[in-house]
Design a protein around this motif. Structure first.
Motif, PDB file in Angstrom:
ATOM      1  N   GLY A 154       0.808  -1.203   0.000  1.00 40.89           N
ATOM      2  CA  GLY A 154       0.000   0.000   0.000  1.00 40.89           C
ATOM      3  C   GLY A 154       0.840   1.250   0.000  1.00 40.89           C
ATOM      4  O   GLY A 154       1.781   1.371   0.791  1.00 40.89           O
ATOM      5  N   GLY A 155       0.510   2.194  -0.892  1.00 39.07           N
ATOM      6  CA  GLY A 155       1.242   3.454  -0.942  1.00 39.07           C
ATOM      7  C   GLY A 155       2.462   3.424  -1.832  1.00 39.07           C
ATOM      8  O   GLY A 155       3.218   4.399  -1.888  1.00 39.07           O
ATOM      9  N   SER A 156       2.684   2.314  -2.549  1.00 40.14           N
ATOM     10  CA  SER A 156       3.882   2.201  -3.387  1.00 40.14           C
ATOM     11  C   SER A 156       3.677   2.789  -4.779  1.00 40.14           C
ATOM     12  O   SER A 156       4.606   2.789  -5.583  1.00 40.14           O
ATOM     13  N   GLY A 157       2.484   3.257  -5.088  1.00 39.30           N
ATOM     14  CA  GLY A 157       2.252   3.910  -6.370  1.00 39.30           C
ATOM     15  C   GLY A 157       1.621   3.020  -7.420  1.00 39.30           C
ATOM     16  O   GLY A 157       1.696   3.314  -8.617  1.00 39.30           O
ATOM     17  N   GLU A 173       4.045  -2.306   6.463  1.00 37.03           N
ATOM     18  CA  GLU A 173       2.972  -1.324   6.438  1.00 37.03           C
ATOM     19  C   GLU A 173       2.694  -0.754   7.822  1.00 37.03           C
ATOM     20  O   GLU A 173       2.350   0.408   7.968  1.00 37.03           O
ATOM     21  N   ILE A 174       2.840  -1.583   8.871  1.00 33.17           N
ATOM     22  CA  ILE A 174       2.677  -1.052  10.227  1.00 33.17           C
ATOM     23  C   ILE A 174       3.792  -0.066  10.539  1.00 33.17           C
ATOM     24  O   ILE A 174       3.570   0.993  11.144  1.00 33.17           O
ATOM     25  N   ASP A 206      -6.239   4.664   0.165  1.00 35.25           N
ATOM     26  CA  ASP A 206      -6.609   3.689   1.193  1.00 35.25           C
ATOM     27  C   ASP A 206      -5.578   3.592   2.304  1.00 35.25           C
ATOM     28  O   ASP A 206      -5.917   3.279   3.449  1.00 35.25           O
ATOM     29  N   VAL A 207      -4.298   3.894   2.012  1.00 40.47           N
ATOM     30  CA  VAL A 207      -3.276   3.883   3.073  1.00 40.47           C
ATOM     31  C   VAL A 207      -3.505   5.046   4.036  1.00 40.47           C
ATOM     32  O   VAL A 207      -3.321   4.900   5.254  1.00 40.47           O
ATOM     33  N   ALA A 228      -5.631   6.915   9.347  1.00 36.95           N
ATOM     34  CA  ALA A 228      -6.634   7.531  10.228  1.00 36.95           C
ATOM     35  C   ALA A 228      -7.236   6.497  11.168  1.00 36.95           C
ATOM     36  O   ALA A 228      -7.412   6.759  12.367  1.00 36.95           O
ATOM     37  N   LEU A 229      -7.556   5.307  10.653  1.00 38.13           N
ATOM     38  CA  LEU A 229      -8.103   4.235  11.502  1.00 38.13           C
ATOM     39  C   LEU A 229      -7.081   3.795  12.536  1.00 38.13           C
ATOM     40  O   LEU A 229      -7.420   3.559  13.710  1.00 38.13           O
ATOM     41  N   TYR A 230      -5.832   3.671  12.124  1.00 40.11           N
ATOM     42  CA  TYR A 230      -4.757   3.240  13.028  1.00 40.11           C
ATOM     43  C   TYR A 230      -4.614   4.206  14.201  1.00 40.11           C
ATOM     44  O   TYR A 230      -4.491   3.791  15.363  1.00 40.11           O
ATOM     45  N   MET A 231      -4.657   5.508  13.902  1.00 43.05           N
ATOM     46  CA  MET A 231      -4.509   6.504  14.959  1.00 43.05           C
ATOM     47  C   MET A 231      -5.766   6.559  15.822  1.00 43.05           C
ATOM     48  O   MET A 231      -5.674   6.774  17.047  1.00 43.05           O
ATOM     49  N   ASN A 232      -6.941   6.371  15.208  1.00 44.58           N
ATOM     50  CA  ASN A 232      -8.176   6.349  15.997  1.00 44.58           C
ATOM     51  C   ASN A 232      -8.204   5.186  16.973  1.00 44.58           C
ATOM     52  O   ASN A 232      -8.718   5.309  18.096  1.00 44.58           O
TER      53      ASN A 232
END
Length: 825
Positions: free
Chosen positions: A209-212, A404-405, A497-498, A503-507
């Motif tokens: 995720g986030g690799s383009g 990813e974590i 999506d990343v 946002a979900l991770y921080m929530n």
């Protein structure tokens, strides 16, 4: 004598008949001519643009000539788009466009025949002169290098020769430094696989995720060679973790076959798939964000001539013939991308601490999204903030071995540095479903309710988050939404999506009971098990976001949410039972119901509305709106109602509830794409508190009620894209506070009310594409302000005749292509 006159009359009639036939023929061929013109222009425009922007300095006269050609080509493209958007039955409009196209095509042909040969001769002459000069320089340099080679040794002399040749400009700069060599090579391999008739039918792009991955797929779709090969048959579909598989499969098959599937159940017949028909033109289907092999097998149609490009975090070797795996960026590539976001250039500025910048770049681990987000967060920040960011990044401890974590931990440091409300607004974005467009109206309203923001401040936060690469504004959202009289209804944003995962991770760092946002991260058939284990104690959440399929009364848990201010329910179903725990939300301010199913949902448990008397805003999307129960407690605080893609079925007309008493503070009403609205309910005209009303894309709406003038508080009225509307009520002229009127795309509106000039507070009127409107009122009384008219070219001529009557009249001519792209999902 009688015979002589009869003969002359007959001759004149024949002439007129021939003229009519010619007009009809031009109108009939208008769309075909537009397609030919568009094809020619789209082939020429990229080439001319490339020449202009190639970096070679042309004389001013030639630059001017090329600019004139580009302007001609763009005019031709705009005309072709207007033809595609206009109705075949509008003969007057089609004839106008046909004449304009003929004129533009004639001017383009004249330019190509007269000026193109001269341009080519000039280029050949410049090339000959420049080549001669370069080769002379090269010969001198080589002779000097040979002489030095004798003195210092052959090895060193060869190195110097290579350096000299490089200095002459024969060694080009690397292209696309930001994306990296691996990406460029991979892009070419993917293109070859897609355009190779003998290659595999399914090609893949794989990476974390986030690799383009999605960015690369979109670049490939825009590639000139790919577009020339596949033409207009390139279709991009986002699948996500929990797609509506049957609807998506049906849509893809219709795109491949070019035929609509009709019938009660809309199922794809098996026999045309078994026959494996060959498509007439090569077709490319892009499936973005695939998570399951089972779903991929359902969505891939192995039809000769059809290629599928699969974008996923996973490999599917049994289905995909060739997969390109995206690697992380190298050190120099990472630094270039980071500097673009942090400094607006591809290298580290002389004024920056190079070691510190390189340390921050190293902590991003070569991931493009992390480099862009963290770089944007540090733009224009002092050195101490940079040092603090580096320290926080280096202390990021992973809770597992997942890359990813680790990425989320590092990206979280950039979010922690945001100002209070900016950070909270970013975290709110995790409440929306994955890979769905977020309605701007819903988002702005949510921020206003939760964070006590004014609309202008909420919009400023939206722009700031966009500037920091934390969300994406769809198309021209910023320009359209930034206007003082703009409507957010048809505008939307998206989020990677990343970033949503972030946002979900921080929530979710907080314990479940203490979280500000109680969110179902993905669609499930029931509420999460950890909610079920903890429902005996109240939840502290301000926002509760639910994403399910069909829910019955027995599927709900008796949870308690006494502090909840926003409840967002996303679902896919034909019937839906509202949660009983609505009665445990005394502070609920905003209720959002969005149905992603194929048809409008019928709601159950409507009686819960009797208990949410603090509600301020209500958003219904793809819902069958029921009549309010007569036992409804007055919603004293309800100020905003939005009905999008809903079925009204005379719910407002047949309601026995006194709306003025039940909703005394209602100020904003939005009704959009409600196709069964044929008669506007007169009961709404009793709502004296209404200030803003928007009725759009209601194709069956024929008239507004005669009592419309009772809305004496109304300041903004939008009645646009309502093609069946033929007139406005005379009483509209009594709206003394009306400042803005939008009647654009009301193509059958024939005239404005006689006393229209009495709207003395009117500041702006938008009347684009009012094709039947041929006259405007002649009498305008003394005005409180200037009048700004936005219209087409033909209408502008009528308004300019009124300049003497309206001294401060401002007429703005706008040509714009309206579409329904926001409804793609």
């Amino acid at each position: 004598m009688d015979t002589f006159f009869a003969g002359e009359i007959a001759t004149e009639l024949v002439k007129e008949l021939i003229n009519v036939v010619n007009v009809v023929r031009r109108v009939y061929l208008c769309r075909q001519s537009a397609e030919q013109l568009r094809g020619s222009v789209e082939a020429l425009l990229p080439i001319i643009t490339e020449i202009r922007l190639s970096g070679f300095e042309l004389p001013q006269s030639r630059q001017k000539q090329l600019s004139e050609l580009v302007e001609l080509l763009r005019r031709g493209l705009d005309l072709a788009r207007q033809v595609a958007a206009s109705s075949r039955f509008n003969v007057y409009r089609s004839l106008q466009l046909a004449r304009k196209m003929e004129k533009v095509e004639s001017e383009i042909n004249r330019w190509v025949q007269r000026q193109m040969p001269a341009q080519i001769l000039a280029d050949v002459h410049h090339m000959r002169v420049e080549s001669s000069v370069r080769f002379d320089r090269l010969e001198r340099k080589v002779e000097e290098a040979d002489a030095e080679a004798v003195a210092v040794g052959v090895g060193e002399g060869r190195v110097r020769v290579l350096k000299m040749i490089e200095g002459l400009g024969f060694v080009g700069e690397r292209e696309g430094d930001v994306v990296g060599v691996g990406v460029r090579v991979g892009r070419e391999r993917i293109k070859d696989a897609l355009m190779n008739a003998g290659g595999g039918e399914v090609v893949g792009i794989c990476g974390i995720g986030g690799s383009g991955k999605t960015t690369l797929a979109r670049e490939i779709c825009k590639d000139t060679q790919i577009q020339n090969y596949f033409g207009e048959r390139i279709f991009f579909e986002t699948v996500s973790q929990f797609p509506n598989l049957e609807t998506l499969k049906l849509k893809i098959w219709e795109q491949i076959s070019g035929n609509m599937v009709i019938g009660m159940h809309k199922q794809i017949p098996q026999w045309p798939i078994d026959l494996k028909p060959r498509v007439k033109q090569p077709t490319l289907i892009v499936l973005d964000d695939i998570w399951s092999q089972t779903e991929l097998e359902e969505l891939v149609f192995r039809v000769p001539g059809c290629k599928t490009l699969v974008v996923s975090r996973f490999k599917f070797p049994t289905i995909i013939s060739y997969t390109h795996e995206l690697e992380l960026l190298a050190e120099d590539e990472s630094q270039s991308l980071f500097c673009c976001s942090a400094f607006g250039q591809e290298s580290i500025p002389a004024t920056a601490d190079k070691n510190l910048v390189k340390q921050v770049v190293a902590e991003c681990k070569g991931l493009p999204l992390a480099l862009k987000v963290i770089g944007s967060s540090l733009r224009n920040q002092p050195p101490k903030i940079w040092a603090s960011a580096k320290n926080r990044l280096s202390r990021g401890e992973a809770i597992s071995d997942s890359h990813e974590i680790k990425l989320l931990e590092r990206m979280a440091t950039s979010i922690e540095g945001l100002a209070g409300k900016l950070k909270e607004c970013f975290l709110d974005l995790g409440s929306f479903p994955e890979d769905k467009k977020i309605p701007l109206d819903v988002l702005i309203n949510l921020w206003m309710e939760i964070h006590d923001l004014d609309e202008e401040d909420a919009f400023a936060i939206l722009v700031e988050l966009s500037n920091r690469n934390l969300l994406t504004l769809v198309k021209d959202t910023q320009n359209r939404a930034g206007d003082i009289y703009s409507s957010y209804c048809e505008l939307s944003i998206t989020q990677h999506d990343v970033l949503r995962d972030l946002a979900l991770y921080m929530n979710n760092r907080e314990p479940l009971k203490c979280r500000k946002r109680l969110i179902m991260p993905r669609r499930e058939d029931r509420l999460p098990k950890d909610w079920e284990r903890n429902y005996d104690q109240p939840f502290e959440a301000q926002i509760v976001s639910i994403h399910t399929g069909e829910m019955k009364e027995s599927d709900w848990l008796p949870i308690k949410c006494p502090k909840t201010e926003v409840l967002m329910i996303n679902f896919s179903a034909d019937t839906y039972f509202l949660p009983p725990f609505l009665t445990t939300m005394p502070n609920l301010k905003s209720l959002i119901l969005i149905n992603y199913g194929s048809s409008c949902a019928i709601l159950g448990n409507i009686s819960t509305f009797t208990s949410i008397n603090n509600l301020r805003s209500l958003w219904f999307e793809k819902i069958t709106v029921p009549p309010l129960p007569s036992t409804t407690v007055p919603l004293q605080n309800l100020r905003k109602i939005s009905l999008v893609l809903c079925e009204l079925k005379d719910s407002l007309k047949d309601s026995t509830v006194d709306l003025q008493t039940t909703i005394p503070q209602l100020s904003h009403v939005t009704i959009d794409h409600c196709m069964d609205l044929s008669e506007f309910p007169s009961s709404i005209c009793e709502m004296r508190s209404l200030e803003n009303m928007s009725i759009s894309n209601c194709h069956d709406l024929q008239e507004l009620p005669a009592e419309f003038g009772k809305l004496d508080s109304l300041q903004i009225l939008r009645v646009y894209a309502c093609p069946a509307l033929k007139k406005l009520p005379q009483s509209i002229c009594r709206l003394k506070r009306l400042k803005y009127l939008d009647i654009s795309q009301c193509i059958n509106l024939k005239y404005l009310p006689d006393e229209f000039g009495k709207l003395t507070s009117l500041e702006r009127i938008d009347m684009r594409e009012c094709l039947q409107l041929r006259d405007i009122p002649r009498i305008f009384t003394s005005r409180n302000s200037s009048l700004h008219v936005v219209c087409d070219e033909d209408m502008a001529l009528l308004w300019k005749e009124r300049e003497k009557d309206i001294p401060e009249l401002q007429v703005q001519v706008v040509e714009e292509c309206f579409n329904l792209d926001w409804l793609v999902e």
